[in-house]
Motif scaffolding. Structure first.
Motif, PDB file in Angstrom:
ATOM      1  N   VAL A 118      49.903  34.864  38.256  1.00 18.65           N
ATOM      2  CA  VAL A 118      49.162  35.248  39.450  1.00 18.65           C
ATOM      3  C   VAL A 118      50.019  36.228  40.247  1.00 18.65           C
ATOM      4  O   VAL A 118      51.190  35.971  40.505  1.00 18.65           O
ATOM      5  CB  VAL A 118      48.825  34.020  40.327  1.00 18.65           C
ATOM      6  CG1 VAL A 118      48.133  34.466  41.609  1.00 18.65           C
ATOM      7  CG2 VAL A 118      47.960  33.037  39.571  1.00 18.65           C
ATOM      8  N   SER A 174      46.874  38.876  49.529  1.00 21.26           N
ATOM      9  CA  SER A 174      46.062  39.409  48.433  1.00 21.26           C
ATOM     10  C   SER A 174      46.567  38.792  47.135  1.00 21.26           C
ATOM     11  O   SER A 174      47.781  38.697  46.925  1.00 21.26           O
ATOM     12  CB  SER A 174      46.172  40.933  48.363  1.00 21.26           C
ATOM     13  OG  SER A 174      45.752  41.512  49.579  1.00 21.26           O
ATOM     14  N   PHE A 175      45.654  38.356  46.271  1.00 12.84           N
ATOM     15  CA  PHE A 175      46.070  37.734  45.010  1.00 12.84           C
ATOM     16  C   PHE A 175      45.170  38.215  43.880  1.00 12.84           C
ATOM     17  O   PHE A 175      44.023  38.619  44.081  1.00 12.84           O
ATOM     18  CB  PHE A 175      46.024  36.206  45.106  1.00 12.84           C
ATOM     19  CG  PHE A 175      44.641  35.648  45.296  1.00 12.84           C
ATOM     20  CD1 PHE A 175      43.858  35.285  44.203  1.00 12.84           C
ATOM     21  CD2 PHE A 175      44.104  35.495  46.565  1.00 12.84           C
ATOM     22  CE1 PHE A 175      42.585  34.787  44.369  1.00 12.84           C
ATOM     23  CE2 PHE A 175      42.830  34.984  46.743  1.00 12.84           C
ATOM     24  CZ  PHE A 175      42.062  34.628  45.643  1.00 12.84           C
ATOM     25  N   ASP A 176      45.722  38.132  42.679  1.00 13.83           N
ATOM     26  CA  ASP A 176      44.987  38.519  41.477  1.00 13.83           C
ATOM     27  C   ASP A 176      45.424  37.598  40.351  1.00 13.83           C
ATOM     28  O   ASP A 176      46.565  37.672  39.877  1.00 13.83           O
ATOM     29  CB  ASP A 176      45.265  39.978  41.119  1.00 13.83           C
ATOM     30  CG  ASP A 176      44.383  40.473  39.971  1.00 13.83           C
ATOM     31  OD1 ASP A 176      43.671  39.637  39.375  1.00 13.83           O
ATOM     32  OD2 ASP A 176      44.418  41.680  39.683  1.00 13.83           O
ATOM     33  N   SER A 184      40.236  37.269  41.893  1.00  7.43           N
ATOM     34  CA  SER A 184      41.097  37.977  42.835  1.00  7.43           C
ATOM     35  C   SER A 184      40.440  37.948  44.208  1.00  7.43           C
ATOM     36  O   SER A 184      39.252  37.659  44.345  1.00  7.43           O
ATOM     37  CB  SER A 184      41.304  39.426  42.373  1.00  7.43           C
ATOM     38  OG  SER A 184      40.051  40.101  42.303  1.00  7.43           O
TER      39      SER A 184
END
Length: 655
Positions: A118, A174-176, A184
């Motif tokens: 992640v 912010s995450f993906d 995301s």
């Protein structure tokens, strides 16, 4: 006079030169301390740089620009600070410094990998820290890239600082997680504040608001979820409790360490692009604590495969679930409460007044939801003594692909909880405009012998409509009975010391039909009969002896109903049908009386019960000696008269 003036000018020049010299010295010393701290990071193979440094002696203000730090291993984390400004900076001793006020501008933290693959980025435009005290140099950073080691390092640093407050107007995360994982998105917090940070403990943390947008991967298309959470408050947070669970020296610590006194948030709103909208008034968690000897997250992470594309074997899955069960055992939550909740879908809106968890009881209260046949309502549904740890262990025993779970494995569900309760249900029934009404359904069990309960109680109070299309219910509908009230109370318990088993109470009240009561006792019931092995159970059942049996039946209309059905079948009048039934009963008297004189009186009582409506028929059967239960059951199927001959029979009737 001229000499005096020249002397004053010279003194001023010397003073200014001394001041600037001291200021340069102070700046040089501050820069040296900063360089030493950054050298510590570089010595471990990492990257650390900074830009312009200034230090004002009068206000003791230190300013550092363009700070950048990266770890030594694969770039898992990067920290950027555009500007750091400390006011009232002073050195407390050789290892610590303090500042009246610290302001950070342009704080960015990037994490390339957190647990599963992640990527995450944290952006904080402005942070203000008041009354700060902490170490001049950080402790040595971990040489490994282990997430646990990194967490321990961060927690150790956290425990060395104090501050009266930390304020950040906004924080953006912010995450993906990739298209095959969690998707995301972005989360934006506003109004962040921490009050009284001291040695890893915080009096209070809050966020006025959090908004989020998450892109969730779905088969064939992607869903978009947006939401908003307000008034997030955390009271009495203790990071040292988390550190204890990561400390290898704490594996024998069975005491509970409180992490949070309370977490509260709400209202909460979530909206999905697929037409789902969830609204929650508020959520609270009270008294969250961990037991370091059992709550061991490092052991869970150690079992995770390096290549997550390879499916784990059943044995590996069981091991992970066993470890998770231990993790749940080591987590204690005093109370969880979810306030009024609504969930709107294209099919309608479901509402729940509250969801609660306390002392092992999980309950849903005030459910009102649409169903294909009408609105479903329920006042309360509860699971008693629910154990997440036992649920994980039970599920672990079922992870054998291609194998049917054994009876012992299925019966292991009794260890997950100790009962369930449903109250106040109104549910649509069939296609007619009728409803099933449940006042109470309560089932409790306990006193497990192996996987099997040896004590249980069932209570049912409900009203169900009769179904004209059901042939079995035709006598009821033809008699004009459109609803059937059921009041059932069954209890059973085994006492190991005496070997006795009793079915009591055993009561069923069918409203306007009949009320039946029974008490059945068994003797010499061995422990071995409580088994999922049929062969062993039958072998042990041979030792069981019949005890006293007491039965009573009160007529509220069932006799007349049976007579009416018999009359229709024989095409005769009701009086003739009643007399035919009585004559048929009396015809058996002599045969029963020959085997057992008491049986003759019982036949007379039954005939009287049929003859006069509204009576109560009571029977008591007492064994005349030792009566093996298995033998008795065989005789009841083949020679019921001989079976009854082994009992003293007492009967009575009365209004």
């Amino acid at each position: 006079m001229k000499r005096i003036l020249i002397g004053l000018i010279a003194a001023a020049v010397l003073a200014a030169g001394g001041w600037f010299g001291f200021n340069l010295y102070a700046k040089h010393r501050a820069t040296a301390e900063i360089e030493a701290a950054f050298d510590q990071i570089r010595a471990g193979g990492g990257k650390a740089s900074y830009g312009k440094v200034t230090f004002d002696v009068m206000s003791r203000t230190l300013t550092i620009e363009d700070i950048a730090v990266e770890p030594a291993q694969q770039p898992q984390a990067r920290v950027r600070i555009a500007n750091l400004k400390g006011t009232g900076v002073r050195q407390v001793d050789e290892t610590r410094f303090s500042a009246d006020n610290i302001e950070l501008a342009g704080l960015d933290v990037t994490l390339e990998q957190v647990g599963p693959p992640v990527k995450a980025a944290y952006k904080i435009p402005q942070v203000t820290i008041r009354d700060y005290s902490g170490p001049i140099r950080a402790q040595s950073a971990p040489t490994s890239s282990s997430l646990i080691d990194i967490c321990r390092f961060v927690l150790d640093q956290y425990a060395t600082v104090t501050a009266s407050s930390v304020v950040a107007p906004t924080l953006t995360v912010s995450f993906d997680a990739g298209s095959n994982a969690g998707g995301s998105g972005d989360i934006v917090y506003s109004g962040l504040a921490i009050q009284k940070l001291a040695r890893g403990k915080v009096d209070a943390m809050k966020a006025d608001r959090a908004t989020f947008t998450i892109n969730v991967p779905q088969p064939g298309k992607q869903d978009k979820v947006t939401g908003e959470l307000s008034n997030l408050v955390v009271n009495d947070f203790d990071a040292t409790a988390i550190a204890a669970t990561l400390d290898p020296q704490k594996t024998n610590d069975d005491s509970y360490h409180r992490i949070y006194r309370q977490i509260a948030a709400g209202p909460y709103v979530l909206t999905s692009a697929q037409g789902v909208r969830i609204e929650v008034d508020g959520v609270t968690f009270d008294e969250i604590a961990v037991q370091p000897s059992k709550f061991r997250p490092a052991e869970i992470l150690a079992l995770m495969p390096a290549d997550r594309s390879v499916l784990p074997t059943p044995a590996q899955s069981r091991e992970v679930m066993e470890k998770l069960a231990g993790l749940y055992e080591g987590l204690r939550v005093g109370k969880i409460e979810v306030g009024r909740t609504s969930m709107g879908t294209p099919q309608g809106t479901a509402r729940i007044n509250a969801v609660r968890y306390q002392q092992g009881e999980f309950a849903i209260e005030g459910l009102d939801a649409p169903s294909p046949k009408g609105q479903f309502k329920m006042d309360r549904f509860a699971l008693k003594s629910f154990s997440a740890a036992n649920l994980m262990r039970w599920a672990a025993g079922l992870t054998n692909p291609g194998q049917t779970p054994s009876p012992d494995q299925m019966l292991g569900l009794f260890r997950v909880l100790e009962g369930a309760e449903i109250k106040g249900v109104v549910s649509p029934y069939g296609n007619a405009k009728q409803s099933v009404t449940i006042d109470t359904i309560s089932l409790n069990w306990g006193q497990l012998v192996g996987p099997i309960p040896s004590k249980a109680n069932l209570v049912v109070k409900m009203v169900a409509p009769t179904d004209p299309a059901n042939p079995a219910q035709m006598p009821l509908t033809m008699a004009g009975i459109d609803k059937l009230a059921i009041d059932l109370d069954l209890g059973a318990a085994w006492t190991e010391s005496s070997g006795s088993f009793a079915l009591a109470p055993a009561t069923i009240d069918l409203g306007n039909l009949a009320k039946a009561q029974a008490r059945v006792a068994l003797a010499n019931v061995p422990r071995g009969v409580f088994t999922s092995d049929p062969a062993q159970a039958m072998a042990e059942a041979g030792k069981i002896e019949a005890g006293t049996v007491e039965l009573s039946l009160h007529d509220n209309g069932v006799v007349d109903l049976a007579i009416a059905q018999f009359a229709r079948m024989q095409n005769v009048g009701r009086d003739a049908a009643r007399q035919a039934i009585i004559d048929g009963i009396k015809a058996q008297r002599e045969q029963f009386a020959d085997a057992n004189p008491d049986a003759g009186a019982a036949v007379d009582a039954i005939a009287s019960f049929v003859e006069t409506p509204g009576q109560t028929l009571a029977l008591k059967l007492t064994p005349l000696g030792k009566v093996p239960l298995v033998q008795l059951m065989d005789l009841l199927n083949t020679e019921p008269i001989i079976a009854l001959a082994q009992f003293r029979i007492e009967t009575s009737t009365g209004l």
